[in-house]
Design an enzyme around this catalytic site. Structure first.
Site, PDB file in Angstrom:
ATOM      1  N   GLY A  19      35.331  35.343  46.472  1.00 27.96           N
ATOM      2  CA  GLY A  19      34.981  35.942  45.364  1.00 27.96           C
ATOM      3  C   GLY A  19      35.708  37.316  45.919  1.00 27.96           C
ATOM      4  O   GLY A  19      35.412  37.892  46.602  1.00 27.96           O
ATOM      5  N   ALA A  20      36.861  37.595  45.042  1.00 33.02           N
ATOM      6  CA  ALA A  20      37.672  38.843  45.529  1.00 33.02           C
ATOM      7  C   ALA A  20      36.811  39.978  45.642  1.00 33.02           C
ATOM      8  O   ALA A  20      37.065  40.805  46.885  1.00 33.02           O
ATOM      9  CB  ALA A  20      38.775  39.189  44.425  1.00 33.02           C
ATOM     10  N   ASN A  44      44.107  33.101  39.581  1.00 31.64           N
ATOM     11  CA  ASN A  44      42.675  32.984  39.804  1.00 31.64           C
ATOM     12  C   ASN A  44      42.231  31.551  39.977  1.00 31.64           C
ATOM     13  O   ASN A  44      43.427  30.798  40.323  1.00 31.64           O
ATOM     14  CB  ASN A  44      41.826  33.181  38.334  1.00 31.64           C
ATOM     15  CG  ASN A  44      40.309  33.275  38.405  1.00 31.64           C
ATOM     16  OD1 ASN A  44      39.630  33.827  39.498  1.00 31.64           O
ATOM     17  ND2 ASN A  44      39.752  32.440  37.571  1.00 31.64           N
ATOM     18  N   ASP A  62      41.796  37.054  41.167  1.00 27.64           N
ATOM     19  CA  ASP A  62      42.046  37.487  42.440  1.00 27.64           C
ATOM     20  C   ASP A  62      43.190  38.244  42.671  1.00 27.64           C
ATOM     21  O   ASP A  62      43.121  39.320  43.753  1.00 27.64           O
ATOM     22  CB  ASP A  62      42.223  35.914  43.156  1.00 27.64           C
ATOM     23  CG  ASP A  62      41.205  35.563  43.296  1.00 27.64           C
ATOM     24  OD1 ASP A  62      40.746  34.702  42.392  1.00 27.64           O
ATOM     25  OD2 ASP A  62      40.428  35.598  44.376  1.00 27.64           O
ATOM     26  N   ARG A  83      42.568  35.141  54.129  1.00 23.43           N
ATOM     27  CA  ARG A  83      42.982  34.564  53.018  1.00 23.43           C
ATOM     28  C   ARG A  83      44.148  35.287  52.389  1.00 23.43           C
ATOM     29  O   ARG A  83      44.004  36.464  52.352  1.00 23.43           O
ATOM     30  CB  ARG A  83      41.773  34.459  52.073  1.00 23.43           C
ATOM     31  CG  ARG A  83      40.514  33.646  52.454  1.00 23.43           C
ATOM     32  CD  ARG A  83      39.673  33.191  51.336  1.00 23.43           C
ATOM     33  NE  ARG A  83      39.974  32.252  50.541  1.00 23.43           N
ATOM     34  CZ  ARG A  83      39.242  32.020  49.441  1.00 23.43           C
ATOM     35  NH1 ARG A  83      38.088  32.493  49.057  1.00 23.43           N
ATOM     36  NH2 ARG A  83      39.632  31.242  48.695  1.00 23.43           N
ATOM     37  N   GLN A 118      32.726  26.054  42.825  1.00 23.69           N
ATOM     38  CA  GLN A 118      31.837  27.222  42.689  1.00 23.69           C
ATOM     39  C   GLN A 118      31.179  27.358  41.434  1.00 23.69           C
ATOM     40  O   GLN A 118      30.305  28.028  41.282  1.00 23.69           O
ATOM     41  CB  GLN A 118      32.828  28.375  42.741  1.00 23.69           C
ATOM     42  CG  GLN A 118      33.460  28.602  43.999  1.00 23.69           C
ATOM     43  CD  GLN A 118      34.722  27.626  44.469  1.00 23.69           C
ATOM     44  OE1 GLN A 118      34.920  26.566  43.710  1.00 23.69           O
ATOM     45  NE2 GLN A 118      35.713  28.218  45.213  1.00 23.69           N
TER      46      GLN A 118
HETATM   47  O1  MRU Z   1      38.086  30.714  46.451  1.00 26.54           O
HETATM   48  P1  MRU Z   1      36.938  31.648  45.853  1.00 26.54           P
HETATM   49  O2  MRU Z   1      35.915  31.028  45.497  1.00 26.54           O
HETATM   50  O3  MRU Z   1      37.011  32.856  46.616  1.00 26.54           O
HETATM   51  O4  MRU Z   1      37.828  31.891  44.302  1.00 26.54           O
HETATM   52  C1  MRU Z   1      37.191  32.938  43.608  1.00 26.54           C
HETATM   53  C2  MRU Z   1      37.661  33.220  42.468  1.00 26.54           C
HETATM   54  O5  MRU Z   1      38.810  32.657  41.715  1.00 26.54           O
HETATM   55  C3  MRU Z   1      37.148  34.129  41.560  1.00 26.54           C
HETATM   56  O6  MRU Z   1      37.022  33.929  40.047  1.00 26.54           O
HETATM   57  C4  MRU Z   1      37.731  35.412  41.535  1.00 26.54           C
HETATM   58  O7  MRU Z   1      37.745  35.763  42.867  1.00 26.54           O
HETATM   59  C5  MRU Z   1      37.086  36.639  40.838  1.00 26.54           C
HETATM   60  S1  MRU Z   1      35.514  37.017  41.462  1.00 26.54           S
HETATM   61  C6  MRU Z   1      34.964  38.404  40.782  1.00 26.54           C
END
Ligand code: MRU
Length: 360
Positions: A54-55, A254, A244, A96, A203
Site C-alpha cells: 500500500g503506497a 492503482n 499509487d 517497487r 488484497q
Molecule cells: O500491490 P499493493 O498491494 O501494494 O497495491 C496497493 C494498491 O494498489 C493500493 O490501492 C494503493 O497503494 C493505495 S493504498 C492507500
C-alpha cells in the site's frame, strides 16, 4: 474484535531493538503476526514481497528503513556518511517502482540529511530518526483528514465499492479509501461495503475484508468479474479506491483492475473517487503513459493460493500489478486538503502551491 485482532499501527519503529515493526500482510487474515526487521535486505524484501504494502505504508516503511540504515553507518565524515546513505536509499528504492510514496519518503529523508550536513553524524542520525517518525505521524493525520472529506460524500446506509486494499493496512491507521468508512463507524454510521477480491494477490479478500469485518462493517466479498453485476443491481452509491501514483494530468495508477472499474462506473453512472494523500500526486510525471508499471512473477497467477498449479506449464503470463485510469473517468480525488475536481492539473497546482506556501 478490532482491538483484539488488529490494535497495532501497520508500520512502526522499535527504538530499543532498532527495528522496523510491521504486520506481516502475507499471513493475513489467518494470522496477525508482527515482524521486527533490522537488516536492510529483510526490509527491502518485505516491501517487494508485500509483507508491507500500500503506497503510504511503503513510504513510511522505507523512511524508517533508511533511518535504520543511517544509524548503522560507521563514519565520522559527512562525505563518507552520505555516500553510504545514498547507497542504502537506492537499495530501498529498487524494491517497487510504481508507488511514488516510496520515492517521496526516501527523498524527504535524504533532504533532511543534506540540510543538516554541517552537524556531527550522530546529530544527523537523530534528525533522520525524527523525520522518519514525522512521516509516520503525518500519515495518521493525513488519512484521518481524507476520511473526513470522504465521509462528506456518504450518507448512512450507503453502498460503497472498493478494490484492492487502501485501508488501514495500506497506511499506518485509517487508510485512504476505507478511511471514510472507518471514521463513519467511529461515529456510529453503517455502510454496506463491497470489496473486489483483487486477483492475483487477493488484497481485497484477505486484507480489506479482514479489516472491514473486524470494524463491524457490513461487508460483501465479490470476485473481480462480479463488479459489473453489482453496479447494475444498483447496490453501490459510490466507489472509493486508493492509488499509487497520480500523474500531473490526473491519470492515475492503482491496483490492476481499477481502470476497468472506472469504466464500469461511468457506464452505470456511479461516482468514482480516488482517495489519496497529496504526496501521491506526482507533478514530475506528466501523464499515465509515463508511470512505470510493476510486472510481477507469473507464479502469482498460475500457482499462488492453489494446492496445485492451475495453468499448463509453458503458458505465457502477463501480470502487471497496476493499471492506469484515464483522468476523464475520475469524479475527483479525496485528499487531506479536500476534494479535488477537474481540471486536475490546475487543482493539483493549487494544492501543491498552498502546501509549499505553508511549509515556507
Ligand atoms: O500491490 P499493493 O498491494 O501494494 O497495491 C496497493 C494498491 O494498489 C493500493 O490501492 C494503493 O497503494 C493505495 S493504498 C492507500
Amino acid at each position: 474484535m478490532w482491538e483484539n485482532r488488529l490494535s497495532y499501527d501497520t508500520v512502526n519503529l522499535d527504538d530499543d531493538e532498532n527495528a522496523l515493526v510491521i504486520i506481516d500482510q502475507t499471513k493475513l487474515p489467518n494470522t496477525v503476526e508482527l515482524l521486527h526487521l533490522s537488516k536492510q535486505q529483510d526490509i527491502r524484501e518485505a516491501i517487494y514481497r508485500l509483507q508491507v504494502r500500500g503506497a503510504p505504508a511503503i513510504g513510511v516503511a522505507a523512511a524508517i528503513g533508511l533511518y535504520l540504515a543511517a544509524n548503522g553507518i560507521h563514519a565520522e565524515r559527512w562525505d563518507d556518511f552520505y555516500l553510504r546513505l545514498k547507497e542504502a536509499k537506492d537499495y530501498l528504492a529498487s524494491a517497487r517502482p510504481t508507488a511514488v510514496n516510496l520515492f517521496w519518503a526516501l527523498d524527504r529523508m535524504e533532504n533532511v540529511a543534506v540540510k543538516n550536513k554541517a552537524l556531527a553524524v550522530r546529530d544527523i542520525k537523530k534528525a533522520l530518526h525524527d523525520e522518519a517518525l514525522r512521516i509516520r505521524d503525518e500519515d495518521i493525520g493525513v488519512c484521518r483528514s481524507i476520511g473526513e472529506h470522504g465521509l462528506a460524500l456518504l450518507k448512512d446506509g450507503d453502498g460503497v465499492l472498493t478494490h484492492c486494499n487502501a485501508g488501514r493496512l495500506a497506511a499506518v491507521r485509517y487508510g485512504t479509501a476505507l478511511a471514510p468508512v472507518h471514521l463513519g463507524r467511529e461515529r456510529g454510521m453503517n455502510f454496506r461495503v463491497f470489496t473486489d477480491e483483487t486477483r492475483p494477490l487477493l488484497q481485497g479478500a484477505r486484507l480489506s475484508a479482514f479489516e472491514l469485518v473486524a470494524d463491524g462493517v457490513d461487508t460483501t466479498l465479490i470476485c473481480d468479474n462480479m463488479a459489473s453485476q453489482v453496479l447494475k443491481n444498483g447496490w453501490v452509491n459510490i466507489i472509493f479506491v486508493g492509488c499509487d501514483r497520480v500523474a500531473a494530468n490526473g491519470d492515475t495508477a492503482n491496483k490492476i483492475g481499477t481502470s476497468g472499474l472506472a469504466i464500469l462506473a461511468k457506464h452505470y453512472g456511479v461516482p468514482f473517487y480516488f482517495c489519496a494523500p497529496s504526496s501521491t500526486i506526482d507533478m514530475a510525471t506528466g501523464c499515465g503513459a509515463d508511470i512505470v508499471i510493476e510486472q510481477r512473477p507469473s507464479e502469482e497467477v498460475t500457482e499462488l493460493w492453489y494446492e496445485r498449479r492451475m495453468a499448463p506449464e509453458g503458458v505465457k503470463v502477463y501480470n502487471p500489478a497496476f493499471d492506469v485510469t484515464d483522468n476523464a473517468l475520475i469524479s475527483g480525488f479525496v485528499t487531506e486538503a479536500g476534494i479535488l475536481r477537474a481540471p486536475f492539473t490546475e487543482s493539483f497546482r493549487r494544492l501543491k502551491g498552498s502546501a509549499i506556501a505553508l511549509a515556507g
